[in-house]
Write an enzyme that holds these catalytic residues in place. Structure first.
Site, short mmCIF file in Angstrom:
data_model
loop_
_atom_site.label_atom_id
_atom_site.label_comp_id
_atom_site.label_asym_id
_atom_site.label_seq_id
_atom_site.Cartn_x
_atom_site.Cartn_y
_atom_site.Cartn_z
N CYS A 122 5.97 -30.20 52.47
CA CYS A 122 5.43 -31.21 51.54
C CYS A 122 5.09 -30.62 50.18
CB CYS A 122 4.24 -31.97 52.13
SG CYS A 122 2.65 -31.14 52.10
N PHE A 263 10.39 -31.48 16.99
CA PHE A 263 9.74 -31.55 15.68
C PHE A 263 10.75 -31.68 14.55
CE2 PHE A 263 6.55 -29.33 18.30
CZ PHE A 263 5.47 -30.18 18.10
N VAL A 264 11.74 -32.55 14.76
CA VAL A 264 12.75 -32.79 13.73
C VAL A 264 12.10 -33.63 12.63
CG1 VAL A 264 15.05 -33.67 13.21
CG2 VAL A 264 14.56 -32.70 15.47
N ARG A 265 11.85 -33.04 11.50
CA ARG A 265 11.13 -33.72 10.40
C ARG A 265 11.85 -33.46 9.08
NH1 ARG A 265 5.76 -33.98 12.54
NH2 ARG A 265 6.05 -34.40 14.78
#
Length: 289
Positions: A122, A263-265
């Site tokens: 489990c 964090f594509v800015r």
């Protein structure tokens, strides 16, 4: 309790005054791990979360689903005693990712319709989730293009132009499919980031475009394990997000050979982003360190 943050290394890419730069650096990302929720010994649900406050999380979930009405309805809450997995050291460890809640009035959990991986002991952990994805994915992620950073930044800058619902409400996410040149193929919005991804992949399915091995998935949110999973099932080998990726998203993308940017800015004609894995799909020719 598991870790809340994890360490990784990335490639920082930025354009400043028309010049391309890149550098290597360490970074800290949020941990994402599965939580197997069990009710009176039965498997009830699986959710991805940052470890911590699991008891509160499950109380809230059970209340929202109508299984309990107050705290007294719960007799016991415990991590599964046998929740162990074998790691590289060969020693058993408790993942603290399986919790069993026992109610005072025995309630039967419904049959689970969404399959997920558990072991005979489990135990459940992030590596098990990645293994499940790799077994289900039918595509190979071999780099077929290298995207120019300026094209990705332009696509992020133009993402808002297609977000009609966001401009009115400020409360929805967007997902878009791009060509390697950064041209938008389709954009969809939804209050749920996963739903937005499902919509653009559904569009591609109806257009008979799968697998999307020559497309980039751009999302206006963070990148979670589930987003990487959905992209992988559609054959997408390049994912970019406006916010941060989680630790499990990075591990999954790296295992499959998928490029993952965060964090594509964009900042006018300039901008920056981080490449957490798969930098070979980024064109760094002419870059300065």
């Amino acid at each position: 309790m598991g870790r809340v943050t994890a360490s990784t290394r990335l490639t920082r890419i930025r354009i400043r005054d028309g010049k391309l730069y890149h550098s290597e650096r360490p970074d800290t990302v949020a941990v994402e791990e599965p939580l197997d929720i069990r009710l009176n010994g039965q498997q009830l649900s699986m959710t991805m979360r940052t470890p911590g406050h699991d008891v509160e999380l499950i109380h809230g979930f059970l209340h929202a689903e109508g299984y309990i009405t107050n705290r007294d309805d719960i007799r016991e809450a415990r991590y599964c005693d046998g929740a162990v997995v074998e790691d590289d050291s060969g020693f058993e460890r408790n993942t603290y990712n399986v919790m069993d809640f026992t109610t005072r009035t025995i309630t039967t959990a419904p049959v689970i319709t969404k399959p997920f991986l558990t072991s005979s002991a489990c135990g459940v952990c992030g590596s098990a989730s990645i293994d499940q994805v790799t077994q289900r994915v039918r595509h190979e992620f071999v780099p077929t293009f290298a995207m120019q950073p300026s094209h990705l930044l332009r696509a992020q800058r133009e993402l808002g132009d297609g977000q009609a619902a966001f401009s009115k409400t400020g409360g929805v996410h967007a997902a878009a499919l791009l060509t390697p040149e950064g041209e938008r193929l389709v954009l969809r919005e939804d209050v749920g980031r996963h739903n937005a991804v499902d919509k653009v992949i559904g569009w591609a399915l109806l257009e008979d475009r799968l697998p999307l091995n020559d497309a980039v998935l751009l999302v206006s949110s963070r990148a979670s394990f589930e987003i990487v999973q959905k992209a992988a099932m559609a054959g997408i080998g390049f994912i970019a997000c406006v916010s941060a990726p989680s630790s499990l998203a990075i591990d999954t993308a790296q295992r499959l050979g998928i490029t993952l940017c965060g964090f594509v800015r964009s900042e006018g004609d300039d901008g920056r982003f981080n490449v957490y894995c798969g930098v070979e799909r980024i064109d760094l020719s002419g870059s300065e360190s």
